[in-house]
Design an enzyme around this catalytic site. Structure first.
Site, mmCIF file in Angstrom:
data_model
loop_
_atom_site.group_PDB
_atom_site.id
_atom_site.type_symbol
_atom_site.label_atom_id
_atom_site.label_comp_id
_atom_site.label_asym_id
_atom_site.label_seq_id
_atom_site.Cartn_x
_atom_site.Cartn_y
_atom_site.Cartn_z
ATOM 1 C CG HIS A 120 -35.724 13.463 -20.138
ATOM 2 N ND1 HIS A 120 -36.151 13.440 -18.828
ATOM 3 C CD2 HIS A 120 -34.779 14.453 -20.205
ATOM 4 C CE1 HIS A 120 -35.495 14.359 -18.128
ATOM 5 N NE2 HIS A 120 -34.666 14.985 -18.945
ATOM 6 C CD GLU A 132 -38.566 10.808 -17.784
ATOM 7 O OE1 GLU A 132 -37.948 11.615 -18.498
ATOM 8 O OE2 GLU A 132 -39.392 11.162 -16.912
ATOM 9 C CB SER A 176 -34.376 17.472 -16.832
ATOM 10 O OG SER A 176 -33.251 16.655 -17.038
#
Length: 500
Positions: free
Chosen positions: A411, A320, A199
């Site tokens: 995610h 995600e 991320s």
């Protein structure tokens, strides 16, 4: 030699450029926690580039993790609990098979958290399996977050604040410089350093690939759910700083150095809430290019050949955006989201409906996951190919059993798989009830070890894993069964051509 009361004669000892540190034995490996890599960024150094450490006498206790960078808890699954924080946060942690002088590959991990939350010393990032299973030395770091790490104050306060829009990146570079100078004492090889992140940590990896100041500090890179597009232009960064300063009562350059950290954090969070959700996920207090560390936008620097010699492993998770509640969006909200991205939202929605079906939430998740994560990863790979850069791509598609199936492969779900930490606290909330998918974690973890050690993620389990090119578009799917995909979801990929 004077020793701390917490140091015993059976503690592992390593020597750094600044003095000796004493760690502890844990689970068959050695852990050194809370090692400083730069001077505390406090007082006059609050918004300054990281400053070199001063040496110490005796042996410094390195058994406990340091506080995190200043941050407030959020509302999500991964950030809802308060953490111990302090502005004095520039510390790193080392897990090693042995601090014996042997030259092992090194993995430097940069945590995610939208550039405003997170820390290196959490259980999901425990490097024990890398050390014991792969004979790899793992370094996890803290760096300045949010307004403390990424506020462009130079246009307001002058040269003294010229680095303030990229101080978090400069912290990461300082940590990599520390690794170059000291990791040999911990059994690591400074000539075999892989930098990885997820991320915001993956955005950071892309920024490091682009940065002239990071050249020579690492030799391979792993970017999980993040590429080279999540950054602010200088003018936008200055505008965000103006809003922050206004919320703080327009302090002078001297006064802002003395404000309580909690006031800055509260003003930061209020500004983020005011902005709302950004379609591409770029929030206030993200890095701002324009400093010597990033003189241009990262993708432009990479397009000019920066770090094309660095092998890159990059990829995304299939779902995600489910982490952010997208699978619960209704049809109206879906359309409003997509029309913020493209001129013909219905065309995009109809195209994705062929694969995903009519569920508005899953449509929003698929489109958002591509727009924010998968397409930027593809664009980065395509850009690197122009300069013969070797890039391997993966798609993590293992579906969580939690939240009645509305989570999918969300995610950050891949994190305990890559670190082989499925048994750690909190992971069960993400993966759901049932037998641990250990075989998936070991397959993914071993590919990461192979890449860190040899610069190629192929293993006997996943098979031959070719580089991603515009001709083959080869993507390794990681699931209960791993296998190579050729140009997956190609029709949807082509929809984004020309859309930036």
């Amino acid at each position: 030699m004077k020793m701390s009361e917490n140091i015993t004669f059976d503690s592992p000892i390593a020597n750094t450029k600044y003095g000796e540190v004493a760690g502890r034995f844990r689970n068959g490996v050695e852990l050194f926690a809370g090692i400083p890599y730069a001077s505390p960024p406090v007082g006059n150094l609050r918004f300054a580039a990281p400053s070199p450490l001063e040496s110490w006498e005796g042996v410094k206790d390195a058994k406990r993790f340091s506080p995190a960078s200043p941050q407030l808890p959020g509302e999500g699954l991964t950030d809802r609990f308060p953490v111990l924080w302090d502005e004095d946060c520039l510390y790193l942690n080392v897990v090693t098979p042995a601090s014996d002088g042997k030259k092992r590959p090194v993995y430097v991990w940069i945590h995610g958290g939208a550039y405003r939350r997170g820390q290196g010393g959490v259980a999901w990032y425990d490097g024990t399996s890398f050390a014991s299973r792969g004979d790899v030395v793992v370094v996890t770091i803290n760096y300045r977050l949010g307004a403390f790490g990424f506020t462009e104050l130079g246009k307001h306060f002058g040269e003294k604040f010229s680095s303030s829009g990229l101080n978090g990146l400069l912290d990461q570079i300082a940590a990599l410089q520390w690794v170059q100078e000291n990791i040999a004492s911990f059994g690591g090889d400074p000539d075999q350093v892989t930098v990885g992140g997820e991320s915001a940590g993956a955005f950071s990896v892309a920024n490091l690939l682009a940065s002239p100041l990071a050249k020579g500090l690492f030799h391979r890179a792993i970017a999980q759910s993040g590429a080279a597009f999540h950054i602010h232009e200088p003018d936008a960064g200055a505008d965000i700083a103006s809003e922050l300063l206004e919320a703080l009562g327009n302090p002078t350059s001297e006064e802002i150095l003395e404000l309580p950290a909690i006031e800055i954090l509260e003003a930061q969070e209020a500004l983020i809430e005011k902005w709302g959700f950004a379609a591409r996920g770029v929030q206030p207090f993200y890095p701002v290019w324009g400093h010597e560390a990033l003189p241009e936008a990262p993708i432009d620097l990479i397009n000019n050949g920066s770090a094309s010699d660095i092998p890159l492993l990059i990829g995304t998770n299939e779902d995600e955006m489910s982490l952010y509640g997208f699978t619960d969006l209704d049809e109206r909200t879906l359309f409003r989201y997509v029309e913020r991205i493209v001129e013909n939202p219905q065309k995009v929605i109809d195209s994705y409906r062929k694969r995903v079906g009519d569920d508005s939430g899953w449509l929003a998740c698929a489109i958002g996951s591509d727009w924010v994560f998968r397409i930027p990863a593809i664009r980065l790979a395509e850009t690197r190919e122009k300069h013969d850069g070797n890039t391997w791509m993966y798609l993590f598609s293992w579906d969580s059993r939690a939240f009645e199936g509305r989570f999918g492969s969300a995610h950050s779900l891949e994190l305990p798989f890559t670190f082989n930490t499925l048994d750690r606290a909190g992971v069960d909330i993400f993966i759901g009830e049932g037998e641990l998918p250990t075989h998936v974690a070991e397959a993914m973890h071993d590919s990461w070890i192979s890449f860190i050690r040899d610069g190629n993620p192929s293993t006997s389990v996943v098979g031959e894993w070719p580089t991603y090119t515009a001709e083959n578009r080869a993507v390794m799917e990681i699931n209960d069964q791993c296998g190579l995909l050729i140009d997956p979801q190609s029709e949807e990929r082509c929809l984004w051509d020309g859309v930036r």
